[in-house]
Write a protein that holds these residues in place. Structure first.
Motif, mmCIF file in Angstrom:
data_model
loop_
_atom_site.group_PDB
_atom_site.id
_atom_site.type_symbol
_atom_site.label_atom_id
_atom_site.label_comp_id
_atom_site.label_asym_id
_atom_site.label_seq_id
_atom_site.Cartn_x
_atom_site.Cartn_y
_atom_site.Cartn_z
ATOM 1 N N SER A 465 0.811 -1.218 0.000
ATOM 2 C CA SER A 465 0.000 0.000 0.000
ATOM 3 C C SER A 465 0.846 1.269 0.000
ATOM 4 N N ILE A 466 2.014 1.232 0.646
ATOM 5 C CA ILE A 466 2.850 2.435 0.683
ATOM 6 C C ILE A 466 4.005 2.351 -0.308
ATOM 7 N N ASN A 467 4.049 1.214 -1.073
ATOM 8 C CA ASN A 467 5.006 1.066 -2.175
ATOM 9 C C ASN A 467 6.465 1.159 -1.716
ATOM 10 N N VAL A 468 6.828 0.284 -0.757
ATOM 11 C CA VAL A 468 8.225 0.197 -0.327
ATOM 12 C C VAL A 468 8.730 -1.217 -0.579
ATOM 13 N N GLN A 469 10.045 -1.373 -0.609
ATOM 14 C CA GLN A 469 10.633 -2.695 -0.783
ATOM 15 C C GLN A 469 10.172 -3.591 0.365
ATOM 16 N N PRO A 470 9.540 -4.742 0.074
ATOM 17 C CA PRO A 470 8.930 -5.543 1.134
ATOM 18 C C PRO A 470 9.901 -6.057 2.188
ATOM 19 N N ALA A 471 11.167 -6.274 1.820
ATOM 20 C CA ALA A 471 12.130 -6.785 2.797
ATOM 21 C C ALA A 471 12.333 -5.816 3.951
ATOM 22 N N LEU A 472 12.190 -4.511 3.682
ATOM 23 C CA LEU A 472 12.369 -3.532 4.749
ATOM 24 C C LEU A 472 11.402 -3.794 5.902
ATOM 25 N N LEU A 473 10.159 -4.116 5.582
ATOM 26 C CA LEU A 473 9.151 -4.353 6.600
ATOM 27 C C LEU A 473 9.133 -5.802 7.059
ATOM 28 N N MET A 474 9.237 -6.742 6.119
ATOM 29 C CA MET A 474 9.121 -8.159 6.468
ATOM 30 C C MET A 474 10.298 -8.626 7.317
ATOM 31 N N VAL A 475 11.517 -8.331 6.900
ATOM 32 C CA VAL A 475 12.697 -8.754 7.660
ATOM 33 C C VAL A 475 12.753 -8.012 8.993
ATOM 34 N N SER A 476 12.437 -6.725 8.976
ATOM 35 C CA SER A 476 12.433 -5.963 10.234
ATOM 36 C C SER A 476 11.401 -6.525 11.208
ATOM 37 N N GLY A 477 10.219 -6.890 10.677
ATOM 38 C CA GLY A 477 9.194 -7.465 11.535
ATOM 39 C C GLY A 477 9.593 -8.804 12.098
ATOM 40 N N ALA A 478 10.254 -9.640 11.270
ATOM 41 C CA ALA A 478 10.684 -10.957 11.738
ATOM 42 C C ALA A 478 11.779 -10.848 12.795
ATOM 43 N N VAL A 479 12.738 -9.967 12.560
ATOM 44 C CA VAL A 479 13.802 -9.785 13.567
ATOM 45 C C VAL A 479 13.219 -9.204 14.851
ATOM 46 N N GLY A 480 12.331 -8.229 14.732
ATOM 47 C CA GLY A 480 11.712 -7.652 15.919
ATOM 48 C C GLY A 480 10.929 -8.669 16.724
ATOM 49 N N ALA A 481 10.299 -9.627 16.035
ATOM 50 C CA ALA A 481 9.539 -10.660 16.737
ATOM 51 C C ALA A 481 10.432 -11.563 17.570
ATOM 52 N N GLN A 482 11.715 -11.621 17.243
ATOM 53 C CA GLN A 482 12.651 -12.460 18.002
ATOM 54 C C GLN A 482 13.292 -11.716 19.174
ATOM 55 N N LEU A 483 12.979 -10.435 19.303
ATOM 56 C CA LEU A 483 13.580 -9.632 20.378
ATOM 57 C C LEU A 483 12.668 -9.618 21.600
ATOM 58 N N SER A 484 12.153 -10.762 21.981
ATOM 59 C CA SER A 484 11.274 -10.862 23.154
ATOM 60 C C SER A 484 12.136 -11.015 24.402
ATOM 61 N N TYR A 485 12.729 -9.914 24.825
ATOM 62 C CA TYR A 485 13.728 -9.934 25.884
ATOM 63 C C TYR A 485 13.228 -9.406 27.226
ATOM 64 N N LEU A 486 12.005 -8.885 27.300
ATOM 65 C CA LEU A 486 11.613 -8.125 28.487
ATOM 66 C C LEU A 486 10.627 -8.827 29.407
ATOM 67 N N LEU A 487 9.796 -9.732 28.898
ATOM 68 C CA LEU A 487 8.754 -10.360 29.706
ATOM 69 C C LEU A 487 8.773 -11.874 29.519
ATOM 70 N N PRO A 488 8.348 -12.634 30.533
ATOM 71 C CA PRO A 488 8.321 -14.096 30.402
ATOM 72 C C PRO A 488 7.400 -14.585 29.291
ATOM 73 N N THR A 489 6.341 -13.832 29.003
ATOM 74 C CA THR A 489 5.377 -14.273 27.998
ATOM 75 C C THR A 489 5.925 -14.206 26.581
ATOM 76 N N GLY A 490 7.075 -13.589 26.399
ATOM 77 C CA GLY A 490 7.586 -13.375 25.051
ATOM 78 C C GLY A 490 7.898 -14.652 24.301
ATOM 79 N N SER A 491 8.441 -15.657 24.977
ATOM 80 C CA SER A 491 8.811 -16.904 24.313
ATOM 81 C C SER A 491 8.904 -18.018 25.340
ATOM 82 N N PRO A 492 8.802 -19.283 24.897
ATOM 83 C CA PRO A 492 8.997 -20.400 25.830
ATOM 84 C C PRO A 492 10.369 -20.387 26.496
ATOM 85 N N SER A 493 11.394 -19.887 25.793
ATOM 86 C CA SER A 493 12.728 -19.811 26.399
ATOM 87 C C SER A 493 12.718 -18.902 27.620
ATOM 88 N N ASN A 494 12.027 -17.776 27.519
ATOM 89 C CA ASN A 494 11.900 -16.885 28.668
ATOM 90 C C ASN A 494 11.183 -17.583 29.813
#
Length: 541
Positions: A465-494
């Protein structure tokens, strides 16, 4: 009878004591008010009331364009988050709050929210807990812990080197197996090392300063395993489900783009992970290791004593070998269930109806069938040994999945997507950190996989919709989803790290926040530069 007998008394204290006790002093209004305030604080009533008050304030004051369900979902999030952080009620009770809040506030039905509390990932955690208890029961973790400590502790003990050995080993293992499996395997190793150190009430530590050094180093070890598992999983496609979901959605939404392969992702993920790992090691050393930590630990981690203890364990018994065989088989099943498009994995034999939780429960069941050969009719595990399973942690994870479903069903996701349309025409150095931050915030309240499933379709549509290279949003979103560092609910590892009892939510926040900021900064630099070669990202502002 002596005149000082019963009535006269035989001491000056008795003589001087008054015959009648004075009336109790009257309690003034200020004293009564202070006593009531102390009672309220002791029972945490203000913190208890803060949750409903925050929910009521959000529902009364926030306007999300007439989206009643989305507004109520935001209020529930405030309520549950305050109870989690403040400890106003037990963790299990706070985690069960969505079971009554969602139906009462119209976010979802009672049946829908209840189903979130028995997800495949929760089955994975439950089975992993049983396997971890088996490893602990047969002291397998102690054997591995002694070997790692011997290799890295130094003489005298150097805490930074020991932390580097534990976290480095964890990161490497997590590159090739699922980060949850890695945490389950390495956490007993870490706690096995910590069992050699005195706990708070032990008489082994001579001074309060020793207690404090040991307590802080214990936190560093557990946090190191939790975060190193997450960092290692970032390197390869098989390290975490997030990367696999990214590859699948990338090919589905953008088939015309260059596909993300195992080698191409590792070329990007490895430098990214090394930067975050270095930040982790430095953070742990600065925050949890003092000048006296090495001296304190040397009293309990002497190399000759460690070798003697290792020899006392003797050769591995049949029961230990079988537990390791079951665990090793589970790791192989985890790694090979889904691989790549060309090599689909064994999951296709069952039409991909099986999940990681399926095989985890199946392999855990074997522990209750295989004999231990120690006593007649004794199996490797029985249910009495499973009483230590922390059901409050499982409920905590269920609450995370319920919240993820609430985001989707209430329409809060659509509102977030509309709020990101300002990125149209923005430079790369703005798009990347914003997308990563949004995904990184949501992942603290849901699992990594749930966040990825929730956010990547949103980012894919937003990129169109905003006409940007999809990797900018998709890769950023995927990496951000792995940064669950603050709360126990973020991941089973936590959850696994939190269940050890060595760390608190405050520890996760104070240690994880710097790592999160470093990760976002590293992604902002690497995606336009290295990513321009791998994902064909336009690095121009």
């Amino acid at each position: 009878m002596d005149k000082h007998g019963i009535f006269g008394g035989g001491s000056s204290e008795d003589v001087e004591a008054p015959l009648l006790l004075p009336p109790p002093a009257r309690e003034g209004a200020k004293e009564r008010a202070a006593r009531r305030v102390r009672a309220l604080l002791a029972h945490r009533y203000p913190a208890v009331a803060a949750g409903p008050a925050a929910c009521a304030a959000v529902c009364a004051l926030v306007d999300l364009g007439g989206r009643r369900e989305a507004r109520n979902m935001l209020g529930i999030l405030a309520w549950v988050f305050i109870w989690w952080v403040s400890g106003a009620v037990p963790l299990a009770v706070a985690s069960m709050a969505p079971l009554f809040l969602f139906p009462l506030l119209g976010v979802s039905s009672a049946n829908a929210v209840a189903k979130a509390y028995m997800d495949d990932v929760i089955s994975l955690v439950l089975g992993s807990f049983i396997l971890a208890l088996a490893i602990e029961h047969y002291q397998i973790h102690r054997r591995l812990a002694l070997n790692i400590t011997l290799l890295f502790c130094g003489d005298p003990v150097r805490p930074p080197l020991l932390l580097l050995g534990i976290t480095g080993t964890t990161m490497f293992v997590s590159m090739w197996i699922h980060n949850t499996a890695c945490t389950v395997m390495m956490m007993p190793v870490a706690t096995g090392i910590l069992q050699k150190l005195p706990r708070g009430g032990d008489a082994g530590a001579a001074t309060p300063g020793c207690h404090e050094d040991v307590r802080r180093f214990s936190k560093a070890v557990v946090l190191g395993v939790v975060y190193a598992s997450a960092i290692g999983g970032m390197v390869t496609l098989t390290g975490t489900g997030v990367n696999i979901i990214l590859v699948g959605m990338w090919s589905s939404y953008f088939p015309e783009q260059e596909p993300i392969t195992f080698s191409s992702w590792m070329s990007f993920g490895l430098p990214m992970a090394l930067i975050i790992f270095l930040a982790l090691w430095v953070t742990l050393c600065l925050m949890y290791c003092s000048k006296n930590t090495g001296k304190t630990l040397s009293a309990y981690l002497d190399r000759s004593h460690l070798r003697r203890e290792l020899s006392l364990l003797g050769p591995m018994a049949f029961a230990e070998k079988m537990v390791l065989a079951v665990f090793g088989g589970l790791i192989v099943l985890w790694m090979t269930r889904t691989l790549t498009d060309d090599i689909p994995g064994w999951g296709v034999l069952f039409h991909n109806n099986v999940g990681d939780g399926t095989v985890t429960i199946m392999m855990a069941t074997l522990l209750f069938i295989i004999p231990s050969r120690k006593n007649e009719d004794e199996k490797l595990m029985d249910w009495n040994k499973c009483r230590k399973i922390q059901w409050d942690i499982i409920l905590l994870l269920g609450a995370g999945f319920a919240i993820a479903d609430g985001f989707k069903s209430s329409g809060l996701t659509d509102i977030l997507s509309d709020g990101l349309k300002f990125l149209k025409g923005a430079p790369t150095v703005v798009i990347v950190p914003v997308a990563c931050t949004v995904s990184g915030i949501i992942t603290e309240f849901t699992s990594d996989d749930s966040t990825t499933t929730l956010m990547l379709p949103l980012f894919a549509e937003l990129a169109k919709s905003i006409n940007v290279q999809p990797a900018l949003l998709m890769v950023s979103g995927a990496v951000g989803a792995q940064l669950s560092y603050l709360l126990p609910t973020g991941s089973p590892s936590n959850v696994v790290g939190f269940s050890t009892g060595h760390i608190t939510i405050k520890d996760l926040v104070t240690t994880g926040l710097p790592l999160k900021l470093v990760a976002i900064a590293a992604l902002t630099v690497l995606l336009p530069s290295l990513g321009s070669q791998i994902f064909r990202v336009d690095s121009r502002s």
